[in-house]
Design a protein around this motif. Sequence first.
Motif, mmCIF file in Angstrom:
data_model
loop_
_atom_site.group_PDB
_atom_site.id
_atom_site.type_symbol
_atom_site.label_atom_id
_atom_site.label_comp_id
_atom_site.label_asym_id
_atom_site.label_seq_id
_atom_site.Cartn_x
_atom_site.Cartn_y
_atom_site.Cartn_z
ATOM 1 N N VAL A 99 -9.940 -44.677 38.841
ATOM 2 C CA VAL A 99 -9.374 -44.094 37.570
ATOM 3 C C VAL A 99 -9.313 -42.508 37.610
ATOM 4 C CG1 VAL A 99 -8.491 -44.394 35.276
ATOM 5 C CG2 VAL A 99 -9.435 -46.134 36.335
ATOM 6 N N PRO A 100 -8.924 -42.069 38.638
ATOM 7 C CA PRO A 100 -9.028 -40.404 38.778
ATOM 8 C C PRO A 100 -8.406 -39.923 37.670
ATOM 9 C CG PRO A 100 -7.581 -41.056 40.397
ATOM 10 C CD PRO A 100 -8.032 -42.468 39.900
ATOM 11 N N GLY A 101 -8.613 -38.686 37.477
ATOM 12 C CA GLY A 101 -7.992 -37.716 36.257
ATOM 13 C C GLY A 101 -6.265 -37.745 36.774
ATOM 14 N N ALA A 102 -5.475 -37.337 35.887
ATOM 15 C CA ALA A 102 -4.083 -37.293 36.118
ATOM 16 C C ALA A 102 -4.036 -35.926 37.005
ATOM 17 C CB ALA A 102 -3.155 -36.971 34.987
ATOM 18 N N GLY A 103 -3.423 -36.063 38.193
ATOM 19 C CA GLY A 103 -3.228 -34.794 38.965
ATOM 20 C C GLY A 103 -4.459 -34.384 39.650
ATOM 21 N N GLU A 104 -5.648 -35.171 39.589
ATOM 22 C CA GLU A 104 -6.836 -34.639 40.292
ATOM 23 C C GLU A 104 -6.723 -35.070 41.864
ATOM 24 O OE1 GLU A 104 -11.622 -35.428 39.724
ATOM 25 O OE2 GLU A 104 -10.140 -36.901 38.616
ATOM 26 N N ASP A 105 -7.051 -34.165 42.602
ATOM 27 C CA ASP A 105 -6.968 -34.104 44.218
ATOM 28 C C ASP A 105 -8.140 -35.239 44.592
ATOM 29 O OD1 ASP A 105 -7.341 -33.924 46.876
ATOM 30 O OD2 ASP A 105 -7.088 -31.798 46.745
ATOM 31 N N LEU A 106 -7.611 -36.386 45.248
ATOM 32 C CA LEU A 106 -8.567 -37.452 45.591
ATOM 33 C C LEU A 106 -9.513 -36.783 46.551
ATOM 34 C CD1 LEU A 106 -5.729 -40.222 45.901
ATOM 35 C CD2 LEU A 106 -7.122 -39.820 44.160
ATOM 36 N N ASP A 107 -9.318 -35.762 47.369
ATOM 37 C CA ASP A 107 -10.468 -35.353 48.117
ATOM 38 C C ASP A 107 -11.617 -34.716 47.632
ATOM 39 O OD1 ASP A 107 -9.168 -36.447 50.249
ATOM 40 O OD2 ASP A 107 -7.885 -34.551 50.713
ATOM 41 N N GLU A 108 -11.108 -34.163 46.292
ATOM 42 C CA GLU A 108 -12.204 -33.442 45.313
ATOM 43 C C GLU A 108 -12.924 -34.253 44.411
ATOM 44 O OE1 GLU A 108 -12.924 -30.445 46.020
ATOM 45 O OE2 GLU A 108 -11.740 -30.553 47.984
ATOM 46 N N VAL A 109 -12.489 -35.405 44.041
ATOM 47 C CA VAL A 109 -13.133 -36.258 43.065
ATOM 48 C C VAL A 109 -14.709 -36.200 42.928
ATOM 49 C CG1 VAL A 109 -13.114 -38.574 42.110
ATOM 50 C CG2 VAL A 109 -11.027 -37.755 42.772
ATOM 51 N N CYS A 110 -15.240 -36.036 41.887
ATOM 52 C CA CYS A 110 -16.631 -35.926 41.905
ATOM 53 C C CYS A 110 -17.251 -36.667 40.642
ATOM 54 C CB CYS A 110 -17.033 -34.253 42.039
ATOM 55 S SG CYS A 110 -16.661 -33.605 40.427
ATOM 56 N N ASN A 111 -16.216 -37.424 39.603
ATOM 57 C CA ASN A 111 -16.689 -38.141 38.939
ATOM 58 C C ASN A 111 -15.696 -39.023 38.459
ATOM 59 O OD1 ASN A 111 -17.451 -39.159 36.144
ATOM 60 N ND2 ASN A 111 -18.150 -37.267 35.310
ATOM 61 N N VAL A 112 -15.765 -40.330 38.694
ATOM 62 C CA VAL A 112 -14.643 -41.345 38.545
ATOM 63 C C VAL A 112 -15.036 -42.873 38.299
ATOM 64 C CG1 VAL A 112 -14.479 -42.001 41.017
ATOM 65 C CG2 VAL A 112 -12.370 -41.882 39.506
ATOM 66 N N ASP A 113 -14.329 -43.364 37.146
ATOM 67 C CA ASP A 113 -14.742 -44.698 36.978
ATOM 68 C C ASP A 113 -13.961 -45.736 37.902
ATOM 69 O OD1 ASP A 113 -16.091 -44.149 34.703
ATOM 70 O OD2 ASP A 113 -14.250 -44.183 33.356
ATOM 71 N N MET A 114 -14.458 -46.876 38.200
ATOM 72 C CA MET A 114 -13.879 -47.711 39.271
ATOM 73 C C MET A 114 -14.303 -49.136 39.270
ATOM 74 S SD MET A 114 -17.062 -48.539 41.136
ATOM 75 C CE MET A 114 -16.386 -49.203 42.565
ATOM 76 N N TRP A 115 -13.865 -49.897 39.675
ATOM 77 C CA TRP A 115 -13.810 -51.344 39.702
ATOM 78 C C TRP A 115 -13.767 -51.877 41.288
ATOM 79 C CZ3 TRP A 115 -11.003 -49.315 36.099
ATOM 80 C CH2 TRP A 115 -11.113 -49.412 34.797
ATOM 81 N N VAL A 116 -14.808 -52.861 41.284
ATOM 82 C CA VAL A 116 -14.741 -53.799 42.687
ATOM 83 C C VAL A 116 -14.226 -54.878 42.078
ATOM 84 C CG1 VAL A 116 -15.948 -54.830 44.429
ATOM 85 C CG2 VAL A 116 -16.666 -52.647 43.969
ATOM 86 N N ILE A 117 -13.085 -55.512 42.581
ATOM 87 C CA ILE A 117 -12.505 -56.943 42.229
ATOM 88 C C ILE A 117 -12.384 -57.579 43.271
ATOM 89 C CG2 ILE A 117 -10.342 -57.742 41.030
ATOM 90 C CD1 ILE A 117 -9.791 -54.788 40.097
ATOM 91 N N GLY A 118 -13.123 -58.736 43.333
ATOM 92 C CA GLY A 118 -12.993 -59.643 44.474
ATOM 93 C C GLY A 118 -11.725 -60.626 44.459
ATOM 94 N N ASP A 119 -11.142 -61.067 45.469
ATOM 95 C CA ASP A 119 -10.077 -61.841 45.442
ATOM 96 C C ASP A 119 -10.114 -63.056 44.741
ATOM 97 O OD1 ASP A 119 -8.889 -60.404 47.584
ATOM 98 O OD2 ASP A 119 -9.361 -61.642 49.037
#
Length: 114
Positions: free
Chosen positions: A19-39
């Motif tokens: 869940v990056p910030g709106a308009g955030e460059d994916l190559d520069e992300v340094c703080n981000v919420d995330m999930w690993v979701i199994g099948d």
Amino acid sequence: MWDGPFYRVKRDGYEICFVPGAGEDLDEVCNVDMWVIGDDGDRWSGTVFTLDQVHRIMDRQRQAVEPEGDYWWCWDGLIVRVAGVQSMVKVIDGLVAAGEHETVLRHVGPEENA
């Protein structure tokens, strides 16, 4: 691939949802919420930080004379060396391959349908 506010990375057996910030460059992300979701729908959540971002957070807290300026912790935090979603994906892939995501990340169970 983008899916609304989420950036999803599909893998064999799971996906990683950032869940990056709106308009955030994916190559520069340094703080981000995330999930690993199994099948199977099981989920683990976390927040990924770079070492530099942790230093910035601690410096900001120290300048604000907050006690957290002398330490930093995050229950489901994962600290990585290199910024960017692709770098973070490599780390998370390694955690999943070793089964360590179940220890490092917070288990939140399957998403419940309301």
